[in-house]
Design a protein around this motif. Structure first.
Motif, short mmCIF file in Angstrom:
data_model
loop_
_atom_site.label_atom_id
_atom_site.label_comp_id
_atom_site.label_asym_id
_atom_site.label_seq_id
_atom_site.Cartn_x
_atom_site.Cartn_y
_atom_site.Cartn_z
N ALA A 91 0.86 -1.18 0.00
CA ALA A 91 0.00 0.00 0.00
C ALA A 91 0.89 1.23 0.00
CB ALA A 91 -0.90 0.01 1.23
N GLN A 101 -1.43 4.44 2.07
CA GLN A 101 -2.67 3.76 2.50
C GLN A 101 -3.63 3.40 1.38
OE1 GLN A 101 -4.37 5.61 5.99
NE2 GLN A 101 -2.46 5.48 7.13
N GLN A 102 -3.10 3.32 0.15
CA GLN A 102 -3.91 2.82 -0.96
C GLN A 102 -3.23 1.58 -1.52
OE1 GLN A 102 -6.67 4.18 -2.52
NE2 GLN A 102 -6.82 6.19 -1.56
N LEU A 103 -3.98 0.52 -1.73
CA LEU A 103 -3.41 -0.66 -2.36
C LEU A 103 -2.76 -0.25 -3.67
CD1 LEU A 103 -5.92 -3.60 -1.87
CD2 LEU A 103 -3.59 -3.39 -0.99
N GLU A 133 4.21 7.26 3.05
CA GLU A 133 4.06 6.00 3.80
C GLU A 133 3.91 4.82 2.84
OE1 GLU A 133 1.53 6.30 7.35
OE2 GLU A 133 0.47 4.50 6.66
N VAL A 134 4.75 3.82 3.04
CA VAL A 134 4.64 2.58 2.25
C VAL A 134 4.45 1.42 3.23
CG1 VAL A 134 5.82 1.02 0.66
CG2 VAL A 134 6.12 3.49 0.44
N ALA A 135 3.53 0.52 2.92
CA ALA A 135 3.31 -0.63 3.82
C ALA A 135 3.39 -1.92 3.04
CB ALA A 135 1.95 -0.50 4.50
#
Lengths: 81, 147, 147, 81
Positions: D54, D57-59, D71-73
């Motif tokens: 993501a 916070q977006q896929l 931010e990268v997840a």
């Protein structure tokens, strides 16, 4: 046998249930007998495609035999749920 | 499996919670609830539900048994009221429990489709300007074809 | 529309009943509830649910909005818990209200399909003999194709 | 930027979140940088088909650009419901 009417069939005929002694061989024969009785029956049974029948509490057809049957019920298509 | 046909109201929240509790954590519980519509200006004062005592219970039981035969279900609940109901009142409910959500959803839809067209209930809408029997809809009959 | 992501338990019965009451008699209410499976002999002691704070709420809201855009719905409710849950505990629920049962059923299934594969939750099963992350199932990803 | 890890990615790397200053142009470039750091990163990122990402916070995809991203997840496929 007992003949039951529900919903607008009951209202049109004016009673929920009656005892009928009939030699009708099939449901359709019984309907013909009833139609011949009085206008209110003729009105209730004017259009069989708008009616459903249960024989001994099982959904059935108008050509179902009545031999040994204790209860026949006429009503419009069901609208439960 | 429980099938109830009754005039008395039932407690939707208690029924859903009790059903879910009683399913031993099957994973997936689906419920459907039918409510008397309550639209402002519709003039609807009450819904009268007639049924065929004896045949009704048997028909609902058969439909519930068929659902249990077709899907892998933990449990099935069907409650349907009859008599005079006010707008906003709960008419009926079904609930299904299964390990997988697909089974629970499909079985609940099956129950509703059959209950709607094969269980002997008839609804009459009582409005300010008269009363009218609810007509069966062609799409309700057509809905049976998918099963 | 209400979307809640919370650690605390919720009262399934009260939520379903409150949702149905609040829908002004839309006619049809469907609920789905996910429960931690509780099979004797499975050895499952707990389910731990991790999530992505911030993204979770946004993802659930977007899924619920998409359901409202696709179907004619009165209301939508989504509650999903995180943290450590015991067998038999309620993990999550969705509820939909619509005039017609088909809309309510389809929207609830859509919510579940998307929530399952597109909302950032991860489940870990804690058993007597170890802990294991639940693997995503191919069929859950495939379920999205029907929408 | 903040880099977040969830589920077994978090466990394998051993922390939930870290601040990383990187000139990586894409997510894939960032993954290459992380892999080169230590074995635990190489292990976590061994099979990208088992991972999702993501961005803010977006896929997203592994070829997504990182310019301006905060931010990268990284995490495995989701298993909610």
């Amino acid at each position: 046998m007992d003949v039951l009417y529900f919903a607008w069939v009951r209202e049109r005929i004016g009673l929920p249930k009656e005892r009928i002694d009939s030699d009708a061989a099939t449901v359709a024969d019984l309907v013909d007998e009833l139609r011949a009785r009085e206008d209110r029956y003729a009105a209730a049974f004017a259009d069989l495609t708008a009616l459903r029948v249960a024989v001994d509490q099982q959904l059935s057809d108008f050509d179902a035999p009545l031999s040994g049957v204790r209860e026949v019920a006429f009503f419009p298509p069901m609208t439960g749920g | 499996m429980r099938v109830a046909v009754q005039e008395a109201p039932f407690d939707l929240g208690a029924e859903v919670a009790g059903f879910a509790d009683g399913c031993g954590g099957m994973g997936a519980v689906v419920s459907f609830t039918g409510i008397v519509r309550d639209r402002p200006g519709s003039g609807l004062q009450a819904m009268e539900i007639e049924h065929y005592p004896g045949m009704t219970e048997a028909a609902l039981t058969r439909i519930a048994q068929e659902a249990q035969a077709r899907w892998s279900l933990g449990d099935v609940l069907v409650i349907h009221r009859f008599g005079r109901l006010a707008p906003g009142e709960t008419i009926m409910m079904v609930a299904t429990a299964a390990r997988h959500r697909k089974d629970a959803f499909e079985a609940a839809e099956y129950l509703m489709d059959y209950l709607k067209s094969r269980a002997p209930f008839w609804k009459k809408e009582i409005a300010r300007d008269g009363a009218e029997w609810v007509a069966a809809r062609d799409e309700d009959e057509a809905a049976l074809d998918r099963w």
